[in-house]
Design a protein around this motif. Structure first.
Motif, mmCIF file in Angstrom:
data_model
loop_
_atom_site.group_PDB
_atom_site.id
_atom_site.type_symbol
_atom_site.label_atom_id
_atom_site.label_comp_id
_atom_site.label_asym_id
_atom_site.label_seq_id
_atom_site.Cartn_x
_atom_site.Cartn_y
_atom_site.Cartn_z
ATOM 1 N N GLN A 27 -4.119 -3.333 11.855
ATOM 2 C CA GLN A 27 -5.279 -2.882 12.617
ATOM 3 C C GLN A 27 -6.296 -2.186 11.707
ATOM 4 O O GLN A 27 -7.508 -2.332 11.896
ATOM 5 C CB GLN A 27 -4.838 -1.924 13.732
ATOM 6 N N MET A 28 -5.805 -1.461 10.730
ATOM 7 C CA MET A 28 -6.690 -0.764 9.799
ATOM 8 C C MET A 28 -7.516 -1.755 8.979
ATOM 9 O O MET A 28 -8.713 -1.566 8.769
ATOM 10 C CB MET A 28 -5.875 0.142 8.878
ATOM 11 N N PHE A 29 -6.881 -2.810 8.506
ATOM 12 C CA PHE A 29 -7.604 -3.816 7.722
ATOM 13 C C PHE A 29 -8.710 -4.445 8.565
ATOM 14 O O PHE A 29 -9.855 -4.583 8.111
ATOM 15 C CB PHE A 29 -6.639 -4.902 7.236
ATOM 16 N N ILE A 30 -8.367 -4.847 9.785
ATOM 17 C CA ILE A 30 -9.354 -5.495 10.653
ATOM 18 C C ILE A 30 -10.507 -4.544 10.965
ATOM 19 O O ILE A 30 -11.681 -4.932 10.920
ATOM 20 C CB ILE A 30 -8.689 -5.965 11.965
ATOM 21 N N ALA A 31 -10.174 -3.292 11.280
ATOM 22 C CA ALA A 31 -11.216 -2.317 11.604
ATOM 23 C C ALA A 31 -12.123 -2.054 10.407
ATOM 24 O O ALA A 31 -13.346 -1.946 10.547
ATOM 25 C CB ALA A 31 -10.580 -1.012 12.088
ATOM 26 N N ASN A 32 -11.535 -1.963 9.227
ATOM 27 C CA ASN A 32 -12.337 -1.730 8.024
ATOM 28 C C ASN A 32 -13.298 -2.893 7.780
ATOM 29 O O ASN A 32 -14.447 -2.682 7.377
ATOM 30 C CB ASN A 32 -11.430 -1.531 6.805
ATOM 31 N N TYR A 33 -12.820 -4.110 8.010
ATOM 32 C CA TYR A 33 -13.716 -5.257 7.832
ATOM 33 C C TYR A 33 -14.807 -5.248 8.897
ATOM 34 O O TYR A 33 -15.973 -5.531 8.600
ATOM 35 C CB TYR A 33 -12.948 -6.573 7.868
ATOM 36 N N VAL B 229 0.858 -1.189 0.000
ATOM 37 C CA VAL B 229 0.000 0.000 0.000
ATOM 38 C C VAL B 229 0.889 1.232 0.000
ATOM 39 O O VAL B 229 1.632 1.454 0.952
ATOM 40 C CB VAL B 229 -0.918 0.017 1.247
ATOM 41 N N PRO B 230 0.856 2.054 -1.056
ATOM 42 C CA PRO B 230 1.681 3.259 -1.101
ATOM 43 C C PRO B 230 1.378 4.162 0.092
ATOM 44 O O PRO B 230 0.249 4.182 0.599
ATOM 45 C CB PRO B 230 1.259 3.915 -2.423
ATOM 46 N N GLN B 231 2.388 4.884 0.535
ATOM 47 C CA GLN B 231 2.228 5.733 1.710
ATOM 48 C C GLN B 231 1.109 6.756 1.535
ATOM 49 O O GLN B 231 0.382 7.055 2.486
ATOM 50 C CB GLN B 231 3.559 6.446 2.019
ATOM 51 N N THR B 232 0.975 7.282 0.317
ATOM 52 C CA THR B 232 -0.089 8.271 0.096
ATOM 53 C C THR B 232 -1.466 7.643 0.294
ATOM 54 O O THR B 232 -2.365 8.257 0.883
ATOM 55 C CB THR B 232 0.005 8.862 -1.321
ATOM 56 N N GLU B 233 -1.628 6.406 -0.185
ATOM 57 C CA GLU B 233 -2.910 5.709 -0.019
ATOM 58 C C GLU B 233 -3.152 5.367 1.447
ATOM 59 O O GLU B 233 -4.275 5.489 1.954
ATOM 60 C CB GLU B 233 -2.918 4.434 -0.869
ATOM 61 N N SER C 171 -11.900 10.518 10.216
ATOM 62 C CA SER C 171 -13.106 11.306 9.929
ATOM 63 C C SER C 171 -14.372 10.494 10.178
ATOM 64 O O SER C 171 -15.364 11.009 10.699
ATOM 65 C CB SER C 171 -13.090 11.797 8.477
ATOM 66 N N TRP C 172 -14.328 9.212 9.792
ATOM 67 C CA TRP C 172 -15.502 8.354 9.970
ATOM 68 C C TRP C 172 -15.821 8.157 11.444
ATOM 69 O O TRP C 172 -16.987 8.266 11.863
ATOM 70 C CB TRP C 172 -15.264 7.005 9.297
ATOM 71 N N LEU C 173 -14.802 7.861 12.243
ATOM 72 C CA LEU C 173 -15.008 7.666 13.677
ATOM 73 C C LEU C 173 -15.550 8.935 14.333
ATOM 74 O O LEU C 173 -16.467 8.880 15.161
ATOM 75 C CB LEU C 173 -13.698 7.247 14.348
ATOM 76 N N ASP C 174 -14.994 10.064 13.942
ATOM 77 C CA ASP C 174 -15.440 11.345 14.498
ATOM 78 C C ASP C 174 -16.885 11.623 14.090
ATOM 79 O O ASP C 174 -17.702 12.055 14.910
ATOM 80 C CB ASP C 174 -14.516 12.462 14.012
ATOM 81 N N GLY C 175 -17.198 11.359 12.838
ATOM 82 C CA GLY C 175 -18.544 11.593 12.337
ATOM 83 C C GLY C 175 -19.592 10.719 13.005
ATOM 84 O O GLY C 175 -20.745 11.130 13.186
ATOM 85 N N LYS C 176 -19.225 9.490 13.363
ATOM 86 C CA LYS C 176 -20.135 8.567 14.046
ATOM 87 C C LYS C 176 -20.280 8.892 15.527
ATOM 88 O O LYS C 176 -21.146 8.335 16.205
ATOM 89 C CB LYS C 176 -19.642 7.131 13.901
ATOM 90 N N GLY C 177 -19.414 9.781 16.020
ATOM 91 C CA GLY C 177 -19.424 10.072 17.442
ATOM 92 C C GLY C 177 -18.767 8.979 18.274
ATOM 93 O O GLY C 177 -18.998 8.880 19.478
ATOM 94 N N TYR C 178 -17.925 8.185 17.622
ATOM 95 C CA TYR C 178 -17.213 7.101 18.299
ATOM 96 C C TYR C 178 -15.907 7.653 18.895
ATOM 97 O O TYR C 178 -14.804 7.309 18.466
ATOM 98 C CB TYR C 178 -16.903 5.971 17.329
ATOM 99 N N HIS C 179 -16.042 8.467 19.904
ATOM 100 C CA HIS C 179 -14.868 9.164 20.446
ATOM 101 C C HIS C 179 -13.942 8.229 21.223
ATOM 102 O O HIS C 179 -12.724 8.433 21.248
ATOM 103 C CB HIS C 179 -15.323 10.339 21.312
ATOM 104 N N LEU C 180 -14.516 7.193 21.845
ATOM 105 C CA LEU C 180 -13.676 6.215 22.536
ATOM 106 C C LEU C 180 -12.825 5.448 21.522
ATOM 107 O O LEU C 180 -11.623 5.257 21.727
ATOM 108 C CB LEU C 180 -14.556 5.234 23.317
ATOM 109 N N ILE D 222 -5.920 6.438 6.689
ATOM 110 C CA ILE D 222 -5.864 6.925 8.072
ATOM 111 C C ILE D 222 -6.785 8.133 8.250
ATOM 112 O O ILE D 222 -7.560 8.218 9.208
ATOM 113 C CB ILE D 222 -4.414 7.302 8.455
ATOM 114 N N SER D 223 -6.710 9.057 7.322
ATOM 115 C CA SER D 223 -7.537 10.260 7.379
ATOM 116 C C SER D 223 -9.018 9.918 7.293
ATOM 117 O O SER D 223 -9.849 10.480 8.019
ATOM 118 C CB SER D 223 -7.142 11.214 6.247
ATOM 119 N N THR D 224 -9.349 8.977 6.402
ATOM 120 C CA THR D 224 -10.749 8.568 6.236
ATOM 121 C C THR D 224 -11.283 7.911 7.496
ATOM 122 O O THR D 224 -12.415 8.184 7.927
ATOM 123 C CB THR D 224 -10.878 7.595 5.038
ATOM 124 N N MET D 225 -10.470 7.039 8.099
ATOM 125 C CA MET D 225 -10.885 6.369 9.332
ATOM 126 C C MET D 225 -11.106 7.385 10.443
ATOM 127 O O MET D 225 -12.112 7.318 11.177
ATOM 128 C CB MET D 225 -9.837 5.342 9.759
#
Length: 232
Positions: A54-60, A4-8, A18-27, A13-16
């Motif tokens: 960890q990112m792969f598992i969380a995304n799934y 996975v290229p660093q830019t991707e 934002s998604w957590l923040d948007g869902k209100g999943y602050h913990l 990371i940025s998307t995750m």
């Protein structure tokens, strides 16, 4: 493993975040930031960022989120599941920062702490008890199933020997799947999520087992034909 290229990766990371923040999943977001600060290296393939696991598992997990009993806590445990095992992070700190439910899951997911040596004669029993305890927790059991699925997917790229890959697959069949089955019986609310993870592991195991058999056959053929070539 796919490189996975660093830019991707940074985009993921940025998307995750934002998604957590948007869902209100602050913990979960707090766990995400905490774990990411610790997992700064690369995986065993020498290329992929360590935290990509960890990112792969969380995304799934996000794809089966409606079927989880403890959605945010499961995501938090996924992000944190290796910090006590790989780094000098105490479970007491996890409990103080993320609460009892997440801390209990991380405690169950932690096989050993850094520097701890397990006597050879204790490994089998300890491993069996490890999975028996995981089955008693709806968060830890789900996180472990997804963790094993990703490790199976990436073990070849990590440079594992054929024997190690076969042993890892055997453990998945003999210990991980029974653990998921037992947890499914107890935590019926997330039965479909357990079925999903079981199917994921089985599909990957069957595919990789076929590849391992093919590789073994090729090796055996090479061993047979090599002396003949020398004779000629």
């Amino acid at each position: 493993m796919i490189d996975v290229p660093q830019t991707e990766y940074k985009k993921q990371i940025s998307t995750m975040r934002s998604w957590l923040d948007g869902k209100g999943y602050h913990l979960a977001l707090k766990a995400f930031e905490f774990a990411q600060k610790h997992h700064k290296g690369t995986r065993k393939d020498g290329v992929s960022p360590e935290f990509s696991h960890q990112m792969f598992i969380a995304n799934y997990a996000m794809s089966i989120l409606p079927g989880l009993m403890f959605k945010e806590e499961t995501l938090a445990a996924i992000f944190l599941h290796d910090v006590c095992e790989d780094y000098h992070v105490k479970i007491e700190q996890i409990e103080e920062m993320f609460g009892q439910d997440v801390a209990q899951a991380v405690r169950l997911l932690t096989k050993k702490t850094p520097g701890e040596k397990i006597p050879e004669h204790e490994k089998e029993l300890r491993n069996r008890r490890y999975y028996e305890k995981l089955a008693t927790d709806p968060i830890a059991s789900m996180a472990k199933g997804l963790d094993r699925a990703h490790n199976i997917l990436t073990m070849k790229a990590a440079g594992w020997t054929l024997e190690k890959q076969k042993a890892y697959l055997q453990e998945a069949i003999s210990l991980v799947l029974p653990m998921l089955k037992e947890a499914r019986r107890t935590f019926t609310e997330q039965r479909l999520a357990y079925e999903n993870v079981k199917s994921l592991i089985l599909i990957q195991a069957q595919h990789i087992n076929f590849n391992l058999q093919m590789m073994k056959q090729l090796q055996e053929q090479a061993e047979v034909t090599e002396p003949a070539a020398i004779k000629l």
